[in-house]
Design an enzyme around this catalytic site. Sequence first.
Site, PDB file in Angstrom:
ATOM      1  N   GLU A 177       1.881 -11.551   5.576  1.00 15.19           N
ATOM      2  CA  GLU A 177       0.886 -10.858   6.405  1.00 15.19           C
ATOM      3  C   GLU A 177       1.362 -11.072   7.835  1.00 15.19           C
ATOM      4  OE1 GLU A 177      -1.553  -9.058   5.292  1.00 15.19           O
ATOM      5  OE2 GLU A 177      -2.116  -9.817   3.308  1.00 15.19           O
ATOM      6  N   HIS A 209       0.828  -1.213   0.000  1.00 17.11           N
ATOM      7  CA  HIS A 209       0.000   0.000   0.000  1.00 17.11           C
ATOM      8  C   HIS A 209       0.864   1.265   0.000  1.00 17.11           C
ATOM      9  CE1 HIS A 209      -3.051  -3.027   0.831  1.00 17.11           C
ATOM     10  NE2 HIS A 209      -2.271  -3.451   1.809  1.00 17.11           N
ATOM     11  N   GLU A 231      -1.914   0.232   8.162  1.00 19.56           N
ATOM     12  CA  GLU A 231      -1.075  -0.829   7.617  1.00 19.56           C
ATOM     13  C   GLU A 231       0.047  -0.238   6.754  1.00 19.56           C
ATOM     14  OE1 GLU A 231      -3.084  -3.444   4.915  1.00 19.56           O
ATOM     15  OE2 GLU A 231      -1.278  -4.620   4.513  1.00 19.56           O
ATOM     16  N   HIS A 261       3.029  -6.873   4.426  1.00 24.53           N
ATOM     17  CA  HIS A 261       1.646  -6.488   4.747  1.00 24.53           C
ATOM     18  C   HIS A 261       1.299  -6.874   6.179  1.00 24.53           C
ATOM     19  CE1 HIS A 261       0.070  -5.711   0.589  1.00 24.53           C
ATOM     20  NE2 HIS A 261       1.171  -6.382   0.291  1.00 24.53           N
TER      21      HIS A 261
HETATM   22 ZN    ZN Z   1      -2.063  -5.238   2.756  1.00 27.00          ZN
END
Ligand code: ZN
Length: 319
Positions: A279, A105, A142, A197
Amino acid sequence: MSYDESQQPTRGRSGRSTLTLAVAALVPTAVAGWLVWQGMSGPDGPDAASAAGVAASSSAASTPAPSSASGARRDDDVPGGTAPAEPSAPARPLAGKVVVIDPGHNPRNRDHTAEINEPVDIGTTTKECDTTGTSTDAGYPEAEFTLDVSHRLRDLLEKAGARVIFTHDDERPFGPCVDERARIGNTAKADAAISVHADGSASGNRGFHVILPALVKGGGADTTAIVGPSRDLGEHIVGDFVRETGSAPANYLGEGTGLDVRADLGGLNLSAVPKVFIECGNMRDASDAELLTDAEWRQKAAQGLADGIRGFLKKDHRN
Ligand code: ZN
């Protein structure tokens, strides 16, 4: 909507259980490989407690290569016939390697919803350029987490001699789009690439997982060559991430393996180099959020990633 995580949709697509089972069979190999590697490589050798998932020591941030004091002059030392070289612990074990880090992101994506919603070709279909990412309930985004962990990871990899390239470093108004994120790794001919992430799943869902590219072929996507090495990279990371952070593999997917396989991520579909997503935890779970917002824990997370990448690269997949 403001935290549309459509890049990481809810689970339950068909075919998942088959993939998960195949992956599950491979994980013990990865952990065993990690133990062997640790046994060969020195100071923080096999540690049953850590391997079982107990938190690593607080000095996780620093794991200097042993006997590095003379490492730089090893060639000069050889004619003397003294101490044999230790190929498993050179001073700069990643010299000559290129690692692309993709911080997931972008903190300013939320101000550019029109641009990041523009569809891009991910080979098998089209998908939005990028997403805003999730956040903790208290508002820690995030996109800031991913940059922080990426910086820590970069420092560790560079210290080990790698050349590190970022897909972005907070200098862009938005993005890059997922197809460009993949292209950056391809253009760099990266030996390994990782997209960082944290998940935005339901409260009570805890733990980390690594996402591996599925076998996809279509349009500009062909992961045939990277599925195997990417899985190897992912398995290395799972073992080291457990050891460094003490976090358990996700309890809501992957059946305890810490691995998931997906065909819907442009950043993986379009990659021509070994690549995985991590993640690191679930931002929407209060207990995970406590870890993700702790700088000391993020350093451990970066160390786990660095160790995993290093373990993968030591096997020299690109020959
Ligand atoms: Zn993400």
